[in-house]
Scaffold this active site. Structure first.
Site, PDB file in Angstrom:
ATOM      1  N   ASP A 171      14.645  51.962 -51.060  1.00  8.67           N
ATOM      2  CA  ASP A 171      14.997  51.176 -49.882  1.00  8.67           C
ATOM      3  C   ASP A 171      16.258  51.682 -49.195  1.00  8.67           C
ATOM      4  O   ASP A 171      17.024  50.910 -48.619  1.00  8.67           O
ATOM      5  CB  ASP A 171      15.158  49.680 -50.249  1.00  8.67           C
ATOM      6  CG  ASP A 171      14.013  49.202 -51.103  1.00  8.67           C
ATOM      7  OD1 ASP A 171      12.864  49.453 -50.707  1.00  8.67           O
ATOM      8  OD2 ASP A 171      14.250  48.617 -52.172  1.00  8.67           O
ATOM      9  N   HIS A 186       8.286  51.640 -46.053  1.00  9.76           N
ATOM     10  CA  HIS A 186       9.236  52.224 -45.106  1.00  9.76           C
ATOM     11  C   HIS A 186       9.125  51.474 -43.789  1.00  9.76           C
ATOM     12  O   HIS A 186       8.025  51.281 -43.279  1.00  9.76           O
ATOM     13  CB  HIS A 186       8.919  53.698 -44.858  1.00  9.76           C
ATOM     14  CG  HIS A 186       9.194  54.582 -46.032  1.00  9.76           C
ATOM     15  ND1 HIS A 186       8.604  55.813 -46.193  1.00  9.76           N
ATOM     16  CD2 HIS A 186      10.001  54.424 -47.088  1.00  9.76           C
ATOM     17  CE1 HIS A 186       9.045  56.361 -47.317  1.00  9.76           C
ATOM     18  NE2 HIS A 186       9.885  55.528 -47.870  1.00  9.76           N
TER      19      HIS A 186
END
Ligand code: IMP
Length: 430
Positions: A13, A41
């Site tokens: 992340d 994403h």
């Protein structure tokens, strides 16, 4: 042109998608080399938010061919859904290629993931529940189904029948669960297979030829270095090779063909799932970071654990990846802080260490030693040059680069493409 790997330096992340998207503007190929739809994403282009799980981020750039390579485990149901959504939003999905060697993730993997997790009690990994571990386990024990078999209806039917007998024995006899029905799975999945079949090819050959023809290739790492099956905080890891070396293993592109590795890391640290996290903040500061950084999982929506920048961990992962330069993201999230802390050492059993421990039991004992720096207390999200950054932000960046022993080439101050400050343009050349 260049072959560049983009890899996360902590637990995922890190906003790698944004950096990949930036590079993809000048690339010919964007390649996913590991993981499955446990990845998430988020990319913002022209105020449009796109969330990706299996399709490479590069799809948003018209000139790019997105590749799902050998090292990926592909859930056909999720992939089909993502393709349908992208098509609906007017994105051309016809350029996607999928490796014939990629393994197929099927409903029994998902079921076994959740059954295994529930059976572990407080020893659970905190997986995304997407079936990733069981699918890679089948691959390693040589019982998995690859794309080339999946798109051949007869072979798929036979393999599915054989495998499901064994899986159902485990599901019912070990976990007391309900068996899955081979006919139902086959009927649903043969439709996905028909849809995917035209995309399936020898992607290793394709990428080798592209490289010989001087194409620009971005290798899009999923998850991140400390979730790597070998180099991460085992067993609190995912089941694939997340580090930059995974780009070679997972694509068939040899190490000498990689020109550069960009390591992506946030200006602070986050983690989802279980496992030790030395700089975690279980207080108001952690809550403030979560709120300002919108730190909730793209895939699961889970609140992420937040903490200060950990230079011990990042120095280790920068080394393991052979990182050429760092892309530091979400710097603007720290705008409101009076002071910032960077972890410079750990204290373990009364000793100060700068080495990241490979054993999670040891890591769990690590007490972070911090250095304090003054915050900049201003909105930097509209700043587009390094010179215009406040002096305290520059100082923070310089100290990180010094501690991690790696230069910073990009700083991101917001989700949009234009909120990107380039420090070293050569590192981003394709
Ligand atoms: P799995 O990959 O679903 O098996 O989960 C294993 C561990 O990796 C869990 O702690 C997950 O939360 C974590 N994980 C997997 N993928 C990601 C990711 O893309 N970002 C952050 N954590 C992830």
């Amino acid at each position: 042109m260049a072959n560049v790997v983009v890899v996360g330096l902590l637990w995922g992340d890190e906003a790698k998608g944004k950096i990949v998207d930036y590079l993809a503007q000048d690339a010919d190929y964007v390649v996913r080399y590991n993981g499955g739809n446990n990845a998430g994403h988020t990319v913002v282009v022209d105020d449009q938010v796109y969330k990706f799980h299996t399709v490479p981020v590069g799809i948003l750039n018209g000139g790019v061919s997105p590749i799902i390579a050998d090292g990926v485990v592909l859930d056909p149901q999720v992939f089909a859904g993502e393709i349908a959504e992208l098509k609906e939003r007017g994105v051309d999905t016809g350029r996607i290629k999928v490796s014939a060697n990629a393994h197929v993730l099927l409903p029994y993997h998902r079921l076994l993931d959740s059954l295994e997790e529930s059976s572990k009690g407080d020893k659970k990994i905190g997986t995304t529940g997407r079936g990733i571990g069981p699918c890679y386990a089948d691959k390693i024990s040589r019982t998995g189904i690859r794309m080339s078999e999946f798109i051949d209806p007869e072979v798929f039917r036979k393999r599915l029948n054989d495998i499901l007998k064994r899986k159902n024995a485990i599901i019912t006899q070990v976990y007391g669960g309900d068996p899955l029905d081979a006919d139902a799975i086959y009927e649903e999945y043969k439709a996905y297979a028909e849809m995917i079949a035209p995309c399936v090819t020898n992607t290793a050959r394709l990428l080798f030829d592209a490289s010989q023809a001087c194409a620009g290739i971005v290798f899009e790492g999923a998850h991140a270095s400390l979730l790597d099956i070998d180099h991460g905080t085992y067993p609190y890891v995912t089941s694939s090779h997340c580090v930059a070396g995974g780009a070679c293993i997972g694509t068939g592109v040899g190490p000498t063909m990689i020109d550069r590795v960009i390591g992506v890391v946030k200006a602070y640290a986050t983690r989802v799932g279980e496992g030790p996290f030395p700089t975690e903040l279980n207080d108001e500061t952690g809550d403030l970071i979560r709120k300002c950084g919108n730190e909730y999982g793209t895939t699961t929506g889970r609140p992420r654990r937040c903490g200060w920048f950990d230079s011990v961990a990042v120095k280790f992962t920068a080394a393991v990846n052979g990182t050429s330069a760092i892309a530091l993201t979400l710097l603007d999230v720290l705008d409101q802080m009076d002071t910032l802390k960077i972890c410079t050492h750990y204290e373990i059993d009364g000793k100060r260490v700068r080495e990241f421990p490979s054993d999670v039991e040891v890591l769990a004992k690590a007490v972070p030693v911090y250095e304090e720096l003054p915050g900049w207390k201003q909105d930097i999200s509209g700043i587009s040059t390094f010179d215009a950054l406040p002096a305290n932000a520059k100082r923070y960046l310089a100290r990180i680069a010094e501690l991690v022993e790696t230069p910073i080439c990009v700083v991101s101050v917001g989700r949009k493409r234009e909120q990107t400050i380039i420090l070293d343009p050569e590192m981003l050349e394709m």
